[in-house]
Design a protein around this motif. Structure first.
Motif, PDB file in Angstrom:
ATOM      1  N   THR A 222      72.036  31.422  93.711  1.00  0.00           N
ATOM      2  CA  THR A 222      72.217  32.690  93.002  1.00  0.00           C
ATOM      3  C   THR A 222      73.010  32.525  91.719  1.00  0.00           C
ATOM      4  O   THR A 222      72.734  33.187  90.724  1.00  0.00           O
ATOM      5  CB  THR A 222      72.936  33.705  93.919  1.00  0.00           C
ATOM      6  N   HIS A 223      74.004  31.648  91.749  1.00  0.00           N
ATOM      7  CA  HIS A 223      74.881  31.428  90.596  1.00  0.00           C
ATOM      8  C   HIS A 223      74.782  29.961  90.154  1.00  0.00           C
ATOM      9  O   HIS A 223      74.345  29.104  90.934  1.00  0.00           O
ATOM     10  CB  HIS A 223      76.326  31.781  90.967  1.00  0.00           C
ATOM     11  N   PRO A 224      75.161  29.653  88.915  1.00  0.00           N
ATOM     12  CA  PRO A 224      75.028  28.283  88.402  1.00  0.00           C
ATOM     13  C   PRO A 224      75.657  27.224  89.307  1.00  0.00           C
ATOM     14  O   PRO A 224      75.094  26.136  89.470  1.00  0.00           O
ATOM     15  CB  PRO A 224      75.739  28.355  87.044  1.00  0.00           C
ATOM     16  N   ALA A 225      76.787  27.513  89.917  1.00  0.00           N
ATOM     17  CA  ALA A 225      77.441  26.521  90.778  1.00  0.00           C
ATOM     18  C   ALA A 225      76.583  26.186  91.996  1.00  0.00           C
ATOM     19  O   ALA A 225      76.690  25.078  92.548  1.00  0.00           O
ATOM     20  CB  ALA A 225      78.812  27.036  91.230  1.00  0.00           C
ATOM     21  N   ASP A 226      75.728  27.119  92.406  1.00  0.00           N
ATOM     22  CA  ASP A 226      74.864  26.855  93.568  1.00  0.00           C
ATOM     23  C   ASP A 226      73.868  25.739  93.281  1.00  0.00           C
ATOM     24  O   ASP A 226      73.467  25.007  94.190  1.00  0.00           O
ATOM     25  CB  ASP A 226      74.108  28.132  93.958  1.00  0.00           C
ATOM     26  N   LEU A 227      73.436  25.613  92.024  1.00  0.00           N
ATOM     27  CA  LEU A 227      72.521  24.529  91.665  1.00  0.00           C
ATOM     28  C   LEU A 227      73.175  23.163  91.859  1.00  0.00           C
ATOM     29  O   LEU A 227      72.534  22.212  92.305  1.00  0.00           O
ATOM     30  CB  LEU A 227      72.069  24.686  90.210  1.00  0.00           C
ATOM     31  N   ILE A 228      74.468  23.085  91.530  1.00  0.00           N
ATOM     32  CA  ILE A 228      75.200  21.821  91.685  1.00  0.00           C
ATOM     33  C   ILE A 228      75.288  21.459  93.164  1.00  0.00           C
ATOM     34  O   ILE A 228      75.043  20.310  93.563  1.00  0.00           O
ATOM     35  CB  ILE A 228      76.606  21.941  91.070  1.00  0.00           C
TER      36      ILE A 228
END
Length: 247
Positions: A222-228
């Protein structure tokens, strides 16, 4: 409740709503097409879905102006079909259900899965398939849960909710094709704001879906940190593919 005598479903269909813009990511393209470890997010999700035991086909609901999906390698799989989705998730799911209702019996099991959940565990899919006909993957709450209320310009605690009764809904969410189509149509007509997922439409119609506990890796990007975090888990699974890891 799940029964040891309840056979695992076969020949079920999966619906993946993927017509949204993913505004919370703050990206310059729809969230499902953001790069993740060399592939788009939705490509990882669909590669996962295609490996589920017994899956007969997948219907992906895409935006009317989507020109990227057809370029994906996984889109060439003859089991994958596309329909034009709608403005909201429920509209996209209903479009896919309408498509399937013209081609499959009403009792066909349907699993609706988020395009942004690429890491659902196959063991959890098997548990869901063996559960009640109406069921969903969910995560029991592990943190203390606070209900808030607004006070002037800030949120304050109104009460602490009993954690043992709190589950965080995930996907897939399972129901028979005809029933899910019926309750979703009715819910969108009568109380669209209350339809936040397929289970909520079933609940409004008086059904009580079974909750099936899922692995923590089945989070929604949902948020950019989730991609990491998702990339780290994908790499970890690749490195541990022969070790029997269940992450």
């Amino acid at each position: 409740m799940t029964s040891a005598n309840n056979p695992v479903e076969n020949n079920y269909w999966v619906i993946v709503p993927a017509a949204g813009s993913g505004k919370r990511m703050g990206a310059d393209k729809p969230k499902q097409y953001l790069p993740l470890n060399g592939k788009s997010l939705i490509a990882h999700t669909l590669e996962n879905v295609r490996q589920w035991p017994g899956v007969k086909g997948v219907v992906v609901a895409i935006a009317v102006d989507d020109t990227e999906f057809k370029t994906l390698h996984c889109a060439q799989d003859p089991r994958i079909h596309t329909v034009t989705g709608g403005a909201e998730r429920a509209d996209s799911v209903l479009a896919a259900l309408n498509y399937l209702s013209e081609r499959q019996p009403a009792q066909t099991p349907v699993l609706v899965h988020d395009a942004a959940r690429p890491l659902v565990n196959t063991d959890d899919i098997q548990k869901l398939l063996a559960a009640s006909p109406i069921a969903l993957l969910a995560q029991p709450a592990s943190d203390t849960v606070k209900q808030s209320r607004e006070c002037e310009d800030k949120s304050i605690v109104q009460q602490t909710l009993p954690r043992a009764q709190i589950w965080l809904a995930q996907t897939p969410q399972k129901a028979p094709l005809g029933l899910l189509r019926e309750v979703l149509q009715k819910g969108l007509q009568e109380n669209p704001a209350a339809i936040t997922d397929e289970a909520s439409a079933l609940e409004l119609a008086g059904h009580s879906p079974e909750l099936v506990a899922a692995c923590r890796s089945n989070f929604k990007v949902t948020h950019p940190a989730d991609l990491i975090l998702a990339e780290a888990l994908i790499n970890y699974r690749a490195s541990e593919s022969n070790s029997g890891s269940k992450l």
